[in-house]
Design an enzyme around this catalytic site. Structure first.
Site, PDB file in Angstrom:
ATOM      1  N   HIS B 203      16.572 -23.350  -1.645  1.00 11.93           N
ATOM      2  CA  HIS B 203      16.670 -22.071  -0.932  1.00 11.93           C
ATOM      3  C   HIS B 203      16.827 -22.275   0.573  1.00 11.93           C
ATOM      4  O   HIS B 203      15.837 -22.528   1.263  1.00 11.93           O
ATOM      5  CB  HIS B 203      15.405 -21.246  -1.194  1.00 11.93           C
ATOM      6  CG  HIS B 203      15.294 -20.761  -2.597  1.00 11.93           C
ATOM      7  ND1 HIS B 203      15.597 -19.473  -2.969  1.00 11.93           N
ATOM      8  CD2 HIS B 203      14.938 -21.398  -3.730  1.00 11.93           C
ATOM      9  CE1 HIS B 203      15.429 -19.335  -4.273  1.00 11.93           C
ATOM     10  NE2 HIS B 203      15.023 -20.494  -4.764  1.00 11.93           N
ATOM     11  N   GLU B 205      17.465 -19.881   2.676  1.00 14.29           N
ATOM     12  CA  GLU B 205      16.928 -18.702   3.375  1.00 14.29           C
ATOM     13  C   GLU B 205      15.420 -18.821   3.603  1.00 14.29           C
ATOM     14  O   GLU B 205      14.860 -18.087   4.404  1.00 14.29           O
ATOM     15  CB  GLU B 205      17.271 -17.420   2.599  1.00 14.29           C
ATOM     16  CG  GLU B 205      16.383 -17.091   1.403  1.00 14.29           C
ATOM     17  CD  GLU B 205      16.676 -17.908   0.155  1.00 14.29           C
ATOM     18  OE1 GLU B 205      17.441 -18.886   0.239  1.00 14.29           O
ATOM     19  OE2 GLU B 205      16.114 -17.579  -0.911  1.00 14.29           O
TER      20      GLU B 205
END
Lengths: 82, 234
Positions: B203, B205
């Site tokens: 991930h 983000e």
């Protein structure tokens, strides 16, 4: 009404970590004659079809479109009267 | 840059992705619910966020891949729009047939959630142009079905066409934990043949601003911005 009983299971050679985790437990329980165990999924599908041939076609389409991942899974099924 | 963030039932990375595009990059970002459709012309990039969508029932990504919104995602993909699938979003792309292969359960059957060391194998993509070739970065991995699997022919194609974009090169903060996912070829991210679709398991983000203690993921989003500002060439 017909009922399709569909079994999916990993293709030969595809790692099945859940089966591998269950196997030593079975051995510990004393089932020394159980040589291997594989996990899979079972689906029971009620189908409103005129005959078994029509139901088979529905099951095959259902499996190829969504129920089975053809990269790693095979499947078998049987069709019975509901 | 106009971004669409798809919300599947159970998505959990949608808010974080929207936050990065809007509040960190200062770009436009809109949610699109999975029961809706959208016009590909209205967006430059479509993000399929992480989080066990539709409960991961049947298989991770399998139910989401057949939702209404995916008709628009496929249309956008075919018209050359950028598509970014993160974690479960990657699994949805695999189940939808937009990327090849599938994800198997981690080899120790556990949910893995920690930092990973990832090597950037291909910087000639709209998603990685600000990284250096062979640079090792830290990202966050959070998955139970993270073991990439494909047949030998597909793996050979990915390698020969240079479509393996990120590979794992160490697990845990120091990179010295045992590999829990056992991905083929250590694959952490792949692109499609045309290069406009990227699926990655870690991930970016979740490591895109200082307050999170790691900003290595931010350059992926900045790369996308750079791609549009720099003249859109794949």
């Amino acid at each position: 009404m017909l009922v399709a009983k569909i079994f999916t299971f990993p293709k030969a050679g595809v790692l099945d970590p859940q089966g591998s985790a269950i196997k030593p437990v079975i051995s510990n329980l004393g089932f020394t004659n159980v040589k291997d165990i594989q996990t899979g999924k079972y689906f029971e599908v009620k189908i409103d079809a005129c005959d078994v041939a029509e139901a088979r076609k529905t099951v095959q389409e259902l499996c190829s479109k969504v129920l089975v991942n053809p990269v790693v899974e095979d499947y078998e099924f049987e069709i019975l009267e509901a | 840059m106009r971004c669409a963030v798809i919300q599947f039932a159970g998505s959990s990375g949608d808010g974080d992705c929207c936050h990065v595009f809007k509040n960190i990059l200062g770009q436009s970002a809109d949610y699109v619910f999975h029961k809706e459709t959208f016009k590909p012309a209205d967006f430059d990039i479509v993000v399929l966020p992480g989080g066990a969508s539709h409960g991961d029932y049947l298989r991770p990504g399998a139910l989401s891949a057949h939702t209404k919104v995916m008709e628009s995602v496929k249309e956008a993909a075919n018209s050359g729009k950028l598509i970014l699938g993160i974690g479960n979003g990657f699994q949805i792309l695999l189940e939808a047939g937009l990327l090849p292969g599938t994800m198997l359960i981690n080899k120790d059957i556990k949910f893995y959630a920690d930092e990973v060391l990832v090597k950037v194998e291909n910087t000639a993509t709209p998603f990685t142009n600000l990284y250096k070739k062979d640079e090792v970065i830290r990202l966050i991995l959070s998955c139970k079905y993270g073991s990439y699997f494909a047949d030998a022919k597909t793996i050979e194609q990915l390698k020969s066409q240079n479509k393996i974009v990120l590979t794992y090169c160490g697990f845990g903060k120091n990179g010295d934990e045992e590999d829990p996912v056992a991905s083929m070829e250590n694959i952490a991210a792949i692109a499609n043949q045309e290069g406009n679709i990227l699926g990655l398991m870690p991930h970016p983000e979740r490591c895109a601003e200082e307050i999170l203690g790691n900003t290595d993921g931010l350059r992926m989003f900045q790369s996308i911005l750079q791609y549009f500002e720099g003249g859109k060439t794949l």
